[in-house]
Every structure is written in structure tokens, then in C-alpha cells.
Write a protein that holds these residues in place. Sequence first.
Motif, short mmCIF file in Angstrom:
data_model
loop_
_atom_site.label_atom_id
_atom_site.label_comp_id
_atom_site.label_asym_id
_atom_site.label_seq_id
_atom_site.Cartn_x
_atom_site.Cartn_y
_atom_site.Cartn_z
N GLY A 141 -93.81 -28.99 20.67
CA GLY A 141 -92.81 -29.66 22.58
C GLY A 141 -92.57 -30.54 22.47
N VAL A 142 -92.10 -31.59 21.15
CA VAL A 142 -91.51 -32.78 20.99
C VAL A 142 -90.20 -33.09 21.17
N ALA A 143 -89.70 -33.59 21.77
CA ALA A 143 -88.00 -34.19 21.38
C ALA A 143 -87.58 -35.56 21.33
N ARG A 144 -87.03 -35.48 19.91
CA ARG A 144 -86.26 -37.02 19.67
C ARG A 144 -85.35 -37.33 19.76
N LEU A 145 -84.80 -38.59 20.31
CA LEU A 145 -83.48 -38.71 20.80
C LEU A 145 -83.39 -40.13 19.87
#
Length: 210
Positions: A141-145
Motif C-alpha cells: 500500500g506504500v508508494a515511494r518517490l
Amino acid sequence: MAFDPTPAGESENLAAALRAHLSETRFTFTGLTGTEATGYITRAVEEWGESSGWRSRREAPMRYIDPPRMLNGGCRTYWSPPWSSYLDLRLVRNDGTPVAVEIDRVDDSTAVDKLRDEALRGHPALWIRWHGALRAELPAGVARLHLPTQSSRSPVRYALTPLTGTAAITLGQPVTPEARADAQRRDQQRKAKEKHAAALPRDPGPIRCF
């Protein structure tokens, strides 16, 4: 912008929208200390949220899903991790669940744990990682930029060139319905244990040992 209704898809779309905003505004900095750069990025994320009509809150309190353990340390006992913690930023939306944001220069397991639990609660979770290699495995569920920067030597200063639409976004797996149901069950158990812990005698603090 139409968002994928799945939590993982929403986190990804929000990360892409933030990347587009930073690219369009030609976000950049140079000659900043680590603390200054983190603050500068934080303000840019707030401005992105404000452009969408969202409210931002720094150092927003959150609770871990699993209760901490009581540990012995020298002459005192303590809870680890603490019952509560803080997100770097929470974006409050009128048309959706709040967005959890962590902003870090290095991989930090505390940030991973906080974002993992926020995603399990159904909140979009964004990790803005600037500088350095990416080693931490992303929770579901986590997005990393990733914002790649360059640094100078003593004194250490950081510089970020304007972003392009190809700045890396990486994702955890989607949160499954089973994982969310289990998290809700454990969250209720944590609340009951927290209520019980609050009724215990207050910790007098460290004392001398003889």
C-alpha cells in the motif's frame, strides 16, 4: 485526476501527481543542509496539497497497530516502540481519506512501520525519499518517490536538479482484504491494551541503582 480505488493504486497516483507538480514548478534547490532540504521538500509537498484544496498538518500524531512491549532497561521499564508516534505530514482531504507522508534522507525503519500501518488502515501512504540508495523494502500500500540529489563534502550541502516525469516511483504490493481485516482486528486489540496501560501506575522515571 481519477484515482484507482485500490489503496495501492491511489498511493501510486498521488505519488505521480506530486511528481508532476514538482516537475511543472521546476522544483529545485542547492546549497542546503540536510535539515534545510527536508524542510524545503516538506513545504513543496504542502503547496501541492494546498493546490488541491487539502489541509496539511506537520508532526501529525498516529498510533501503531500492534501494541508496544514493556521492556526492562536498567532501573526502569518502558514501552517499545512508544504507544504513539508522529507522521512528518498528514494531508487532510475533503473528498477522501487523509494521506500519510514521510520525508527522509535515508532509509528509516520507523518511517516504514508508520506508513505500513497507515496503509493497512486504508490511508494512502507516500514516502518521499531524497538522496542516497534505496534499500528498504516497501510495505503493501506504500508508494515511494525518489528525489536524487548530489552532495558536497565538508561542509555537507545538498543540491537537487529540476525533476522530470521519469523520477522513480516504486510501489509495495496492494493491501489485501484479508490483511486489512486482520489489521482492524489487531487495532482493536491495541486500543484495549492501551486503555489498560493508561490505568497502570505512572512510571516514576529513571532511578539510581545500588
